[in-house]
Design an enzyme around this catalytic site. Structure first.
Site, PDB file in Angstrom:
ATOM      1  CG  HIS A 279      25.953  60.495  42.372  1.00  0.00           C
ATOM      2  ND1 HIS A 279      26.442  61.191  41.274  1.00  0.00           N
ATOM      3  CD2 HIS A 279      26.709  59.394  43.138  1.00  0.00           C
ATOM      4  CE1 HIS A 279      27.948  60.665  40.939  1.00  0.00           C
ATOM      5  NE2 HIS A 279      28.596  59.766  42.195  1.00  0.00           N
TER       6      HIS A 279
ATOM      7  CG  ASN B 256      30.871  59.541  37.330  1.00  0.00           C
ATOM      8  OD1 ASN B 256      29.634  59.680  38.198  1.00  0.00           O
ATOM      9  ND2 ASN B 256      30.904  59.165  38.012  1.00  0.00           N
TER      10      ASN B 256
HETATM   11 FE1  HDE Z   1      26.849  55.202  41.532  1.00  0.00          FE
HETATM   12  N1  HDE Z   1      25.658  55.428  43.402  1.00  0.00           N
HETATM   13  N2  HDE Z   1      28.024  53.642  42.527  1.00  0.00           N
HETATM   14  N3  HDE Z   1      28.419  55.377  40.318  1.00  0.00           N
HETATM   15  N4  HDE Z   1      25.758  56.925  40.751  1.00  0.00           N
HETATM   16  C1  HDE Z   1      24.476  56.065  43.797  1.00  0.00           C
HETATM   17  O1  HDE Z   1      22.501  55.415  43.855  1.00  0.00           O
HETATM   18  C2  HDE Z   1      27.588  52.867  43.128  1.00  0.00           C
HETATM   19  C3  HDE Z   1      29.323  54.995  40.193  1.00  0.00           C
HETATM   20  C4  HDE Z   1      26.388  57.677  39.502  1.00  0.00           C
HETATM   21  O2  HDE Z   1      21.632  61.012  40.044  1.00  0.00           O
HETATM   22  C5  HDE Z   1      23.522  55.539  44.715  1.00  0.00           C
HETATM   23  O3  HDE Z   1      20.370  56.265  43.715  1.00  0.00           O
HETATM   24  C6  HDE Z   1      28.962  52.246  43.527  1.00  0.00           C
HETATM   25  C7  HDE Z   1      29.982  54.897  38.991  1.00  0.00           C
HETATM   26  C8  HDE Z   1      25.566  58.898  39.477  1.00  0.00           C
HETATM   27  O4  HDE Z   1      19.940  59.837  41.518  1.00  0.00           O
HETATM   28  C9  HDE Z   1      24.134  54.182  44.671  1.00  0.00           C
HETATM   29  C10 HDE Z   1      29.445  51.765  43.213  1.00  0.00           C
HETATM   30  C11 HDE Z   1      29.754  56.172  38.221  1.00  0.00           C
HETATM   31  C12 HDE Z   1      24.654  58.776  40.695  1.00  0.00           C
HETATM   32  C13 HDE Z   1      25.346  53.853  43.952  1.00  0.00           C
HETATM   33  C14 HDE Z   1      29.688  53.332  42.482  1.00  0.00           C
HETATM   34  C15 HDE Z   1      28.225  56.056  38.951  1.00  0.00           C
HETATM   35  C16 HDE Z   1      24.701  56.876  41.523  1.00  0.00           C
HETATM   36  C17 HDE Z   1      22.939  56.684  45.734  1.00  0.00           C
HETATM   37  C18 HDE Z   1      30.357  51.175  42.490  1.00  0.00           C
HETATM   38  C19 HDE Z   1      29.942  56.747  36.846  1.00  0.00           C
HETATM   39  C20 HDE Z   1      23.473  59.156  40.994  1.00  0.00           C
HETATM   40  C21 HDE Z   1      22.198  56.966  45.445  1.00  0.00           C
HETATM   41  C22 HDE Z   1      29.974  49.372  42.499  1.00  0.00           C
HETATM   42  C23 HDE Z   1      29.638  55.601  35.914  1.00  0.00           C
HETATM   43  C24 HDE Z   1      22.368  59.222  40.332  1.00  0.00           C
HETATM   44  C25 HDE Z   1      21.541  56.042  44.397  1.00  0.00           C
HETATM   45  C26 HDE Z   1      21.339  60.234  40.664  1.00  0.00           C
HETATM   46  C27 HDE Z   1      24.470  57.201  42.766  1.00  0.00           C
HETATM   47  C28 HDE Z   1      26.321  52.802  43.917  1.00  0.00           C
HETATM   48  C29 HDE Z   1      30.438  54.070  41.225  1.00  0.00           C
HETATM   49  C30 HDE Z   1      27.484  56.909  38.501  1.00  0.00           C
HETATM   50  C31 HDE Z   1      24.225  53.920  46.719  1.00  0.00           C
HETATM   51  C32 HDE Z   1      27.846  50.619  44.315  1.00  0.00           C
HETATM   52  C33 HDE Z   1      31.776  53.759  38.637  1.00  0.00           C
HETATM   53  C34 HDE Z   1      26.176  59.479  38.777  1.00  0.00           C
HETATM   54  O5  HDE Z   1      23.270  53.397  44.583  1.00  0.00           O
END
Ligand code: HDE
Length: 702
Positions: free
Chosen positions: A83, A156
């Site tokens: 993202h 999302n």
């Molecule tokens: Fe994320 N995800 N994600 N994700 N995610 C990040 O956090 C992660 C997942 C989502 O505008 C990171 O600040 C793991 C699902 C959004 O700043 C990180 C897993 C969904 C955003 C991270 C998921 C999301 C992130 C990267 C699986 C929808 C952007 C930078 C276990 C429900 C937020 C950060 C923004 C961002 C990890 C899966 C949505 C690395 C480990 C499912 C919208 O922490």
């Protein structure tokens, strides 16, 4: 520095260039206007570094130069690992009523309160400098600054996810990011490593159908749904809990681009989505979403034929309808992109009393991941002190020190309990956050629940829910991406999965790839059920007939008919749409009444792909020249190929002839020579002429 002093006197440039310290330095007459170092020392010359002699070497003691360059060298922080490319906007959330039966969360219980929000929309795969219209999932992250602390709903634009367990996430992301040996492709899932990984992870199939559908290429951030994806809990004052799934519905409706259109836009305007959002907000056209939840009990959940803890499953609205909670209005662009959009730190662990987690194993992994990533990205456990992250309610505790501590905590005591400072903060069992006391027991094991085993039925449900043209778009999406895979075994494996989803889908994709009959045989783990569609899953079955928030362009030339232009503007603006004037040149021109018009853009810089509907109305003396201009002919051909509504004046006919677009081809071509735009606007409300698609693209490649 005050605004009016920002502009430079016309003759100042020479002096700045050659640095003789003229006017620009002397403009700062009062101390507040002075340019200073970070220590507050007034700078006498910001154009020349300190040298030994006029043409001599620069001196190490030039602390002004060194401070400035050093700060610049450290301007970048690590981009988000996923993202990375995102766009932030501010606004507020307002509850429709008190939802006390469902949750004790204060921001959902007082309809008179406007809770400030910060929203960041994003793509997932591309780096910060990639383009907006990549085929990808979009992040939809909302930070509510509630009176009880910050609540982050980090969702999302697609209601399900690729994987069921957090332990697979690094592999998923490594597979979609540029291949480590060659460093490409950027912002693309269309390559071997991604399709190899997902084709070996059948749990991805449902999500893939969504990403390959129109949902992967939104028309606008303002026209996207949002989903919390996981099952969460809400808890009321009596301690009663219900499961919920979150939904954001855009008031403008959910719309998408055509794939070929997205390809053109990514070159013509890589910032298409952020520019669209910025412009709408600057124009006072504030996008709005309704927040709803699907509410269900644990007992009801036990009856569903899927597991609500499995994030690759959605709950059809026919089973659990949506309960609206309130609305969100976005009405303010950020003041500084870095300070706000880059530094905003979302964490699914930022919750308030009345909202809690479920055991979804993907969510559980996220609960660990986000704090960890913020520490590495923002570099300090004090990231909550950055203004965009700071709560707007009182915040007191005994956490101390750390990198970049901005506050100056006072007093002798930094521990709790204490009896030395009666004024220091204390825990509160009544108002404090308490976890839902769910009973948990079981053996330690690494196992995927059997209730997560059906990977195809909901993918089939989604496919069956779509209109014919949406199904064709999905087949086109799969064929494009798999066509970019070099490894035939990966394509064959994917065709095998598609066959399990729906034989029609597999056939359409295999035909487009030229690989009919080559699908691998893949045995599903669980029986794939025959399922009817769910209407709400199709964008276009439920799309509003409206041009609100859309953009209509008129391609015209110097001397444009003033009446025609004004009539187009008033017809579109009355329906909440914007009009853009596109002319061969960027400079000012005049309408037929002699009024000066500055075009919104010029032909070579603004292909018709950038607009929702178009009008072609050049002046008679210029039409001949336009027929000799490829960009003008392409403007019409592309508008036709992208299924747009096209208005035209009689004068424009030679251009259509040159572009081989028949002006009586279908109902989407509307003659506006009489200045009556009502028929054009009525047509444009249907968004596109879907019936045209079979004439401009082979079935499936749509
Ligand atoms: Fe994320 N995800 N994600 N994700 N995610 C990040 O956090 C992660 C997942 C989502 O505008 C990171 O600040 C793991 C699902 C959004 O700043 C990180 C897993 C969904 C955003 C991270 C998921 C999301 C992130 C990267 C699986 C929808 C952007 C930078 C276990 C429900 C937020 C950060 C923004 C961002 C990890 C899966 C949505 C690395 C480990 C499912 C919208 O922490």
């Amino acid at each position: 520095m005050s605004k009016d002093k920002k502009s430079k006197p016309a003759d100042a440039y020479d002096k700045i260039q050659f640095g003789n310290g003229g006017d620009p330095h002397q403009r700062a007459s009062s101390p507040e206007d002075h340019l200073t170092t970070n220590q507050g020392t007034v700078i006498s010359d910001n154009q020349n570094s300190l040298t030994a002699g006029e043409r001599g070497p620069s001196l190490l003691e030039d602390f002004i130069l060194r401070e400035k360059i050093t700060h610049f060298d450290h301007e970048r922080i690590p981009e988000r690992v996923v993202h990375a490319r995102g766009y932030g906007i501010k606004g507020y959330f307002q509850s429709y009523k008190a939802h006390g039966d469902l949750t004790k969360a204060a921001f959902l219980n007082d309809p008179s309160v406007e809770t400030p929000v910060f929203v960041r929309f994003s793509t997932v795969a591309g780096s910060e400098g990639s383009f907006d219209t990549a085929r990808d999932v979009r992040g939809f992250a909302v930070k509510f600054y509630t009176s009880e602390g910050n609540y982050d709903l980090v969702g999302n634009n697609i209601p399900v996810f690729f994987i069921q367990d957090a332990i697979k996430f690094p592999d998923l992301i490594h597979s979609v990011k540029p291949a480590p040996d060659r460093g490409f492709p950027q912002a693309q899932s269309a390559h071997d490593t991604f399709w190899d990984f997902v084709s070996l992870s059948p749990e991805s199939m449902h999500m893939l159908t969504w990403v390959m559908s129109d949902r992967g290429i939104p028309r606008s951030l303002r026209m996207m749904e949002g989903f919390g994806v996981h099952t969460f809990r809400m808890i009321n004052d009596s301690g009663e809990a219900k499961f919920v799934k979150f939904h954001w519905r855009p008031k403008l409706g959910t719309f998408s681009l055509i794939w070929e259109e997205a390809l053109v836009i990514s070159g013509a305007d890589p910032d298409f989505h952020r520019r669209d959002m910025w412009n709408a907000i600057e124009a006072g056209d504030f996008p709005e979403w309704e927040l709803s939840v699907q509410i269900f009990s644990e007992e009801e959940a036990a009856e569903f034929d899927f597991d609500v803890l499995d994030p690759t499953k959605l709950i059809p609205e026919e089973i659990v309808p949506l309960t609206p909670l309130g609305k969100m209005v976005l009405n303010q662009n950020v003041d500084n992109f870095f300070a706000e959009t880059e530094q905003v730190a979302f964490c699914p662990t930022h919750v308030v009393p009345g909202i809690d987690f479920s055991n979804d194993p993907l969510l559980q992994g996220r609960l660990f991941s986000y704090l960890d990533t913020q520490l590495s990205r923002l570099g300090s456990p004090n990231f909550h002190q950055i203004p965009v992250n700071a709560p707007r309610c009182p915040m007191r505790n005994f956490q101390r020190d750390g990198h970049m501590q901005m506050n100056v905590p006072t007093g002798q005591v930094a521990n709790e309990p204490n009896s030395l400072d009666d004024g220091s903060p204390r825990e509160c069992d009544k108002k404090g956050f308490s976890s839902y006391p769910a009973e948990e027991s079981g053996k330690k094991m690494r196992v995927r629940p059997e209730s997560f085993a059906d990977h195809y039925s909901q993918a089939r449900l989604f496919y069956n829910s779509l209109t014919e043209f949406e199904k064709n778009h999905m087949a086109g999406g799969f064929a494009f991406e798999l066509g970019k895979c070099v490894e035939l075994k990966v394509r064959r494996r994917m065709l095998g999965h598609l066959k399990n989803i729906h034989t029609d889908l597999e056939k359409a994709v295999a035909k487009l790839l030229g690989m009919a009959g080559e699908a691998d045989k893949i045995e599903p783990l669980a029986e794939v059920r025959d399922v009817n569609g769910s209407e709400a899953l199709s964008q276009y079955k439920v799309a509003p007939e409206s041009i609100r928030g859309k953009k209509i362009a008129i391609l015209t030339t110097d001397g444009v008919d003033a009446k025609l232009l004004n009539s187009l503007k008033s017809s579109c603006e009355a329906e909440g749409a914007m009009v853009a004037v596109i002319a061969p040149k960027a400079g000012p021109m005049a309408d037929s009444d002699g009024n000066e018009i500055v075009p919104d853009d010029f032909l070579a810089g603004a292909p018709s792909a950038l607009f929702d509907a178009v009008v072609v109305a050049p002046t008679e003396d210029m039409v001949g020249e336009l027929t000799q201009t490829a960009a003008a002919v392409d403007w019409i051909r592309m508008a036709f190929a992208h299924l747009k509504i096209i208005g035209f004046s009689d004068v424009a006919m030679p251009l259509f002839e040159k572009g081989s677009v028949a002006t009586d081809a279908d109902a989407g071509l509307v003659n506006i020579s009489d200045g009556d735009f009502a028929p054009l606007v009525a047509r444009a409300k249907t968004h596109r002429i879907w019936e045209r698609e079979s004439k401009v693209r082979p079935k499936g490649r749509q």
